[in-house]
Motif scaffolding. Sequence first.
Motif, PDB file in Angstrom:
ATOM      1  N   GLU A   1      -6.461 -12.640  13.138  1.00  0.00           N
ATOM      2  CA  GLU A   1      -5.185 -11.328  13.898  1.00  0.00           C
ATOM      3  C   GLU A   1      -3.710 -12.688  13.213  1.00  0.00           C
ATOM      4  OE1 GLU A   1      -2.955  -8.857  15.152  1.00  0.00           O
ATOM      5  OE2 GLU A   1      -5.311  -8.887  15.045  1.00  0.00           O
ATOM      6  N   GLU A   2      -3.749 -13.821  13.235  1.00  0.00           N
ATOM      7  CA  GLU A   2      -3.245 -14.832  12.770  1.00  0.00           C
ATOM      8  C   GLU A   2      -2.640 -15.080  11.371  1.00  0.00           C
ATOM      9  OE1 GLU A   2      -4.035 -18.766  13.522  1.00  0.00           O
ATOM     10  OE2 GLU A   2      -3.943 -18.472  16.423  1.00  0.00           O
ATOM     11  N   ALA A   3      -4.087 -14.800  10.490  1.00  0.00           N
ATOM     12  CA  ALA A   3      -4.021 -14.713   9.067  1.00  0.00           C
ATOM     13  C   ALA A   3      -3.081 -13.664   8.498  1.00  0.00           C
ATOM     14  CB  ALA A   3      -5.366 -15.129   8.313  1.00  0.00           C
ATOM     15  N   HIS A   4      -3.367 -12.715   9.900  1.00  0.00           N
ATOM     16  CA  HIS A   4      -3.276 -11.024   8.742  1.00  0.00           C
ATOM     17  C   HIS A   4      -1.828 -11.169   9.517  1.00  0.00           C
ATOM     18  CE1 HIS A   4      -2.802  -6.867   9.855  1.00  0.00           C
ATOM     19  NE2 HIS A   4      -3.386  -6.793   8.559  1.00  0.00           N
ATOM     20  N   VAL A   5      -0.662 -11.733  10.168  1.00  0.00           N
ATOM     21  CA  VAL A   5       0.723 -12.529   9.856  1.00  0.00           C
ATOM     22  C   VAL A   5       0.964 -12.097   8.048  1.00  0.00           C
ATOM     23  CG1 VAL A   5       3.085 -13.195   9.751  1.00  0.00           C
ATOM     24  CG2 VAL A   5       1.476 -12.850  12.117  1.00  0.00           C
ATOM     25  N   LEU A   6       0.109 -13.246   7.254  1.00  0.00           N
ATOM     26  CA  LEU A   6       0.080 -13.429   6.159  1.00  0.00           C
ATOM     27  C   LEU A   6       0.502 -11.930   5.443  1.00  0.00           C
ATOM     28  CD1 LEU A   6       1.579 -14.571   3.895  1.00  0.00           C
ATOM     29  CD2 LEU A   6      -0.122 -16.038   3.747  1.00  0.00           C
ATOM     30  N   LEU A   7      -1.492 -11.952   5.370  1.00  0.00           N
ATOM     31  CA  LEU A   7      -1.746 -10.095   4.168  1.00  0.00           C
ATOM     32  C   LEU A   7      -0.918  -9.302   5.006  1.00  0.00           C
ATOM     33  CD1 LEU A   7      -4.081  -9.899   3.145  1.00  0.00           C
ATOM     34  CD2 LEU A   7      -5.211  -9.463   5.150  1.00  0.00           C
ATOM     35  N   GLN A   8       0.132  -9.112   6.212  1.00  0.00           N
ATOM     36  CA  GLN A   8       0.819  -7.494   6.088  1.00  0.00           C
ATOM     37  C   GLN A   8       1.917  -8.041   4.467  1.00  0.00           C
ATOM     38  OE1 GLN A   8       1.414  -5.925  10.693  1.00  0.00           O
ATOM     39  NE2 GLN A   8       1.172  -8.140  10.035  1.00  0.00           N
ATOM     40  N   SER A   9       2.016  -9.502   4.263  1.00  0.00           N
ATOM     41  CA  SER A   9       3.242  -9.386   3.234  1.00  0.00           C
ATOM     42  C   SER A   9       3.117  -8.702   1.610  1.00  0.00           C
ATOM     43  CB  SER A   9       3.306 -10.891   2.836  1.00  0.00           C
ATOM     44  OG  SER A   9       2.660 -11.247   2.423  1.00  0.00           O
ATOM     45  N   LEU A  10       1.374  -8.097   1.730  1.00  0.00           N
ATOM     46  CA  LEU A  10       0.883  -7.017   0.680  1.00  0.00           C
ATOM     47  C   LEU A  10       1.667  -5.913   1.043  1.00  0.00           C
ATOM     48  CD1 LEU A  10      -2.606  -8.785   0.386  1.00  0.00           C
ATOM     49  CD2 LEU A  10       0.090  -8.936  -0.962  1.00  0.00           C
ATOM     50  N   GLN A  11       1.458  -5.790   2.118  1.00  0.00           N
ATOM     51  CA  GLN A  11       2.014  -3.923   2.112  1.00  0.00           C
ATOM     52  C   GLN A  11       4.005  -3.890   1.795  1.00  0.00           C
ATOM     53  OE1 GLN A  11       1.039  -3.725   6.629  1.00  0.00           O
ATOM     54  NE2 GLN A  11      -0.113  -2.050   5.743  1.00  0.00           N
ATOM     55  N   ALA A  12       4.926  -4.842   2.085  1.00  0.00           N
ATOM     56  CA  ALA A  12       6.100  -5.117   1.369  1.00  0.00           C
ATOM     57  C   ALA A  12       7.010  -4.026  -0.026  1.00  0.00           C
ATOM     58  CB  ALA A  12       6.797  -6.194   1.928  1.00  0.00           C
ATOM     59  N   SER A  13       5.792  -3.681  -0.624  1.00  0.00           N
ATOM     60  CA  SER A  13       6.282  -3.522  -2.133  1.00  0.00           C
ATOM     61  C   SER A  13       5.396  -2.462  -1.458  1.00  0.00           C
ATOM     62  CB  SER A  13       6.438  -4.486  -2.971  1.00  0.00           C
ATOM     63  OG  SER A  13       4.778  -4.573  -3.434  1.00  0.00           O
ATOM     64  N   ASP A  14       5.945  -1.984  -3.130  1.00  0.00           N
ATOM     65  CA  ASP A  14       5.572  -0.404  -4.304  1.00  0.00           C
ATOM     66  C   ASP A  14       4.307  -0.832  -4.980  1.00  0.00           C
ATOM     67  OD1 ASP A  14       7.219   1.340  -1.616  1.00  0.00           O
ATOM     68  OD2 ASP A  14       8.517   1.063  -3.626  1.00  0.00           O
ATOM     69  N   SER A  15       3.984  -1.780  -4.697  1.00  0.00           N
ATOM     70  CA  SER A  15       2.864  -2.431  -5.749  1.00  0.00           C
ATOM     71  C   SER A  15       1.658  -1.508  -5.733  1.00  0.00           C
ATOM     72  CB  SER A  15       2.480  -3.762  -6.163  1.00  0.00           C
ATOM     73  OG  SER A  15       1.353  -4.333  -6.565  1.00  0.00           O
ATOM     74  N   GLU A  16       0.730  -0.756  -6.746  1.00  0.00           N
ATOM     75  CA  GLU A  16      -0.171  -0.586  -6.503  1.00  0.00           C
ATOM     76  C   GLU A  16      -2.042  -1.760  -5.757  1.00  0.00           C
ATOM     77  OE1 GLU A  16      -2.999   2.581  -6.541  1.00  0.00           O
ATOM     78  OE2 GLU A  16      -1.309   2.332  -5.456  1.00  0.00           O
ATOM     79  N   MET A  17      -1.196  -2.745  -6.547  1.00  0.00           N
ATOM     80  CA  MET A  17      -2.813  -3.585  -7.624  1.00  0.00           C
ATOM     81  C   MET A  17      -2.072  -4.928  -5.283  1.00  0.00           C
ATOM     82  SD  MET A  17      -2.786  -7.083  -9.152  1.00  0.00           S
ATOM     83  CE  MET A  17      -4.323  -8.623  -8.871  1.00  0.00           C
ATOM     84  N   GLU A  18      -1.283  -4.456  -4.524  1.00  0.00           N
ATOM     85  CA  GLU A  18      -0.858  -5.382  -3.020  1.00  0.00           C
ATOM     86  C   GLU A  18      -1.614  -4.420  -2.340  1.00  0.00           C
ATOM     87  OE1 GLU A  18       2.845  -6.592  -2.705  1.00  0.00           O
ATOM     88  OE2 GLU A  18       3.293  -7.359  -4.587  1.00  0.00           O
ATOM     89  N   ARG A  19      -1.404  -2.650  -2.737  1.00  0.00           N
ATOM     90  CA  ARG A  19      -1.810  -1.332  -1.698  1.00  0.00           C
ATOM     91  C   ARG A  19      -3.369  -1.990  -1.467  1.00  0.00           C
ATOM     92  NH1 ARG A  19      -4.333   3.005  -1.463  1.00  0.00           N
ATOM     93  NH2 ARG A  19      -4.644   2.879  -4.019  1.00  0.00           N
ATOM     94  N   ILE A  20      -4.213  -1.809  -3.006  1.00  0.00           N
ATOM     95  CA  ILE A  20      -5.267  -2.326  -3.015  1.00  0.00           C
ATOM     96  C   ILE A  20      -5.915  -3.435  -2.308  1.00  0.00           C
ATOM     97  CG2 ILE A  20      -7.163  -2.502  -4.389  1.00  0.00           C
ATOM     98  CD1 ILE A  20      -5.844  -1.112  -6.086  1.00  0.00           C
ATOM     99  N   LEU A  21      -5.099  -4.794  -2.623  1.00  0.00           N
ATOM    100  CA  LEU A  21      -6.107  -6.016  -2.267  1.00  0.00           C
ATOM    101  C   LEU A  21      -5.345  -5.953  -0.839  1.00  0.00           C
ATOM    102  CD1 LEU A  21      -4.048  -9.079  -4.249  1.00  0.00           C
ATOM    103  CD2 LEU A  21      -6.794  -7.879  -3.739  1.00  0.00           C
ATOM    104  N   TYR A  22      -4.153  -5.211  -0.125  1.00  0.00           N
ATOM    105  CA  TYR A  22      -4.690  -5.287   1.363  1.00  0.00           C
ATOM    106  C   TYR A  22      -5.877  -4.153   2.558  1.00  0.00           C
ATOM    107  CZ  TYR A  22      -2.611  -5.048   6.166  1.00  0.00           C
ATOM    108  OH  TYR A  22      -2.917  -4.416   7.555  1.00  0.00           O
ATOM    109  N   LYS A  23      -5.798  -3.167   1.354  1.00  0.00           N
ATOM    110  CA  LYS A  23      -6.686  -2.617   1.793  1.00  0.00           C
ATOM    111  C   LYS A  23      -8.207  -3.216   1.997  1.00  0.00           C
ATOM    112  CE  LYS A  23      -4.871   2.344   1.828  1.00  0.00           C
ATOM    113  NZ  LYS A  23      -4.936   3.868   1.941  1.00  0.00           N
ATOM    114  N   VAL A  24      -9.023  -3.271   0.489  1.00  0.00           N
ATOM    115  CA  VAL A  24     -10.354  -3.697   0.647  1.00  0.00           C
ATOM    116  C   VAL A  24     -10.370  -5.201   1.812  1.00  0.00           C
ATOM    117  CG1 VAL A  24     -11.449  -5.440  -1.235  1.00  0.00           C
ATOM    118  CG2 VAL A  24     -10.363  -3.801  -2.092  1.00  0.00           C
TER     119      VAL A  24
END
Length: 579
Positions: A365-388
Amino acid sequence: MFFLQLFSWSKKQSWYQPNARLYTRLIGFLGREGQVSRATLLFQEMLLEKCQADQYTYTALVNAYGKAKMFKEALAVFNYMKECTEPNCQPNTVTCNALIDALVKGGRYDQAVETFFDMRDGTNGLEHGCKPNVVTYNVLIDALCKEGLVDIGVRVLQYMREGEEKETVAPNSATYNTIIDACGKGGLYEKAESLMEEMVEHGVQPDHITYTALLGSYGKAGLWESAENTFKGMKGANVTLDVMAYTAMIDAYAREGMYEKAEELFKTMQQSGIRPNQVTYLSLIDAYGKAGLPEESKTVFNTMQAAGYEGNVFVYSALVDAYGKAGNYLEAAKMVDLMRQAGCQPNLVTYSAILSSCSRSNSCEEAHVLLQSLQASDSEMERILYKVVSESTVSDELWEDVSKMFDELTRQSNSARISFCNSLLDILWSWRLGQRASRILQLARAKAVYNDSFYVFTKSEWCLDLHRLSVGAAMTMLMAWLGELHHAWVWGEDVPETVVIVSGKGKHSRSKVSALKAPVDLHLAQLGSPFTDVVGNCGRVTASGDAVQSWLLSPGILQRLKLVDEQIPQFSHSKLLVK
């Protein structure tokens, strides 16, 4: 553009006569300046003026198109030259070198190698005056090394010296420096040492580039004492200690988290009148980050900006890594946001820093604060990484997207791809998402991120070499490999005399003790394996082939080797508050 202005003025004079050589020189000049459109227009004007183009003109065009990454046009000119019946318009070695250099810089290694073989063998229109010279070999070796194919690069070097007598070409310092530098980047310090010795034996004098590459190889292998001795020895060898040498030594300290030594050398460098460059500051930022001092890293970043250097993707990624390693995920996330505000788009290095940092957290849950930074752009790769990493289930559609993501990775350097996959497997293994880790490993192998060099099979010994991997990647590959051995023996493969697993010095290890040794040994013990330490080499465990076969074919063991998602992510998915 004084020359062009003078040329335009001269054309208006009554005494002006069109000159092919002048046109060729201007085309070459415009090509080097990256003004390919003007170079093309000038070539067309040249033809309209009835000036005869020759191999020098066409070579200048190949150079111009290559520099502009217009490979289709460069190849079209080259092919026209090959088909031309005029002797003075056919390609020569310089033309071929220009094309190979352009193809290499564009990542078209296969076409570059194909052109080299045509030169060497005198085939496909390169029968006359196109034999490889030292420049050809240097460009080719550089291409191979950029792809991580250092061993093949070394074989090309040997062929230069030891091939057929009429085809031998003496390597120069640039040849050796290219391979030694590649060895350095791969941490192959022993190979770098032997190449430097060979270089001296063949009468090629090492220069500051050679020594700096050797420094880099020691640093990446964690041998800071050897790097320090080499650095001190450069003074005695009358080799210039420039910003590159200081930076390589600071980087060697940084990799071990030895921030005090890095800081001291940084000050010595400034006192010697040598101005640090952006890479020097980056190494010092990394030194503090590895030592768990992110605020000091930020201070160096501020100093760097005050010195006139802007942050780039590598600097910001190092700051993300520094705060992430210290467990300050909110500040790490702010660094990602600051990076985007500065116009720097995250790349594989950034993603590796984010994933690696999150894998170290005891609290998802703590690490998720950083992980959510992958949702802050329109990058397809970041979307995929976050979901995986964060979705409770991974759909077949998402796995298709992951496969496409790996196809995109082929454009990146081999070292960047391996580092990224290491970090992704680290977080999946750490968060007990074993099934996902297994699927990612399969894709990484299928897409040649992890090549066959990790598996070594001979008639008498089967070996798994894990030492270039991170913990998560190594553990995932270990389980996959054991499963493959099980299936091989079920289908009747012969049993070798011994089976060996090499943990060595882990990729992310910053000490003399392997980061992989303890987790590998513990996991093998928990599985009840017959592996034991090799006497005198704690980085290897071994067992007889018969003992390993008996263990892997015992009831229930295959089920225990199967990786599953033990911990399904459950996150609040709250909005990340980064100002």
